[in-house]
Design an enzyme around this catalytic site. Sequence first.
Site, PDB file in Angstrom:
ATOM      1  N   HIS A  53      14.575  69.821 -44.984  1.00  0.00           N
ATOM      2  CA  HIS A  53      13.127  69.592 -44.966  1.00  0.00           C
ATOM      3  C   HIS A  53      12.411  70.799 -44.378  1.00  0.00           C
ATOM      4  O   HIS A  53      11.457  71.332 -44.969  1.00  0.00           O
ATOM      5  CB  HIS A  53      12.816  68.342 -44.143  1.00  0.00           C
ATOM      6  CG  HIS A  53      11.374  67.977 -44.099  1.00  0.00           C
ATOM      7  ND1 HIS A  53      10.839  66.963 -44.877  1.00  0.00           N
ATOM      8  CD2 HIS A  53      10.336  68.480 -43.375  1.00  0.00           C
ATOM      9  CE1 HIS A  53       9.540  66.866 -44.633  1.00  0.00           C
ATOM     10  NE2 HIS A  53       9.214  67.771 -43.715  1.00  0.00           N
ATOM     11  N   GLU A  54      12.873  71.253 -43.223  1.00  0.00           N
ATOM     12  CA  GLU A  54      12.239  72.397 -42.572  1.00  0.00           C
ATOM     13  C   GLU A  54      12.503  73.691 -43.329  1.00  0.00           C
ATOM     14  O   GLU A  54      11.643  74.579 -43.374  1.00  0.00           O
ATOM     15  CB  GLU A  54      12.728  72.523 -41.130  1.00  0.00           C
ATOM     16  CG  GLU A  54      12.355  71.351 -40.242  1.00  0.00           C
ATOM     17  CD  GLU A  54      10.877  71.024 -40.303  1.00  0.00           C
ATOM     18  OE1 GLU A  54      10.052  71.962 -40.320  1.00  0.00           O
ATOM     19  OE2 GLU A  54      10.535  69.830 -40.334  1.00  0.00           O
ATOM     20  N   HIS A  57       9.920  73.981 -46.052  1.00  0.00           N
ATOM     21  CA  HIS A  57       8.658  74.506 -45.533  1.00  0.00           C
ATOM     22  C   HIS A  57       8.737  76.021 -45.340  1.00  0.00           C
ATOM     23  O   HIS A  57       7.840  76.763 -45.737  1.00  0.00           O
ATOM     24  CB  HIS A  57       8.326  73.857 -44.185  1.00  0.00           C
ATOM     25  CG  HIS A  57       7.899  72.427 -44.267  1.00  0.00           C
ATOM     26  ND1 HIS A  57       6.974  71.969 -45.189  1.00  0.00           N
ATOM     27  CD2 HIS A  57       8.258  71.347 -43.521  1.00  0.00           C
ATOM     28  CE1 HIS A  57       6.791  70.674 -45.013  1.00  0.00           C
ATOM     29  NE2 HIS A  57       7.549  70.273 -44.009  1.00  0.00           N
TER      30      HIS A  57
END
Length: 213
Positions: A53-54, A57
């Site tokens: 997820h990170e 980003h």
Amino acid sequence: MLKFTKKEVIYLIIAFIVLSFCFAISTVGTDFYGILSILPLVMVGVGIGCISHETGHKFVAMKYGYQSEFILWPIGLLIAFISSFFGMVLAFPGEARIYADNISDEISGKIAIAGPMTNMALALIFIVIAALVYPLKFHSDIFNLIFFIGAVGFSVNSFLATFNLLPIYSLDGTKVLKWNIGIWIVVFAIALIMMLLSISIGAENMVKLFIGM
């Protein structure tokens, strides 16, 4: 090249450990031995989900020439821990902070949506793995374990995608909605359907429908 700061790595490890316990508690309740037995399996889905997820980003932020850093929110982790005792996980581990001046809503939205979409992609990968090993799980403990990891990974990542797309302060959904309401509706609807399927009929019944068993 993607780089995680030392502080960011520590934050991610803390979030990973706390959320793993939260999802384990929400699944089996307060049964100590039950938590210990399911925790390693949950940690696979949560660990891959959080890091990816990170990374999503960071990758998109880097594409636009910006720096992104995961910032831990201790109160959010406390909320997640308390909520897990009620059978659900309100996951507010932190946020991906973008270090930029005058960033447009479009770029901010694209960076924000990358995280949940990564979780959605992971959820699909996990359910495909579960479907592939399902016929073999009855003949081998290893394949049964792989199937269970796939099922849990699908459920966890579907939830992470849906929850992060909620238009609530500090969550990705707020930035995506501000950028493009149409895209938010479509992506949120898909994530929500995936999560509801995992809750209502379960990953195993989904696999049975997929492979016609």
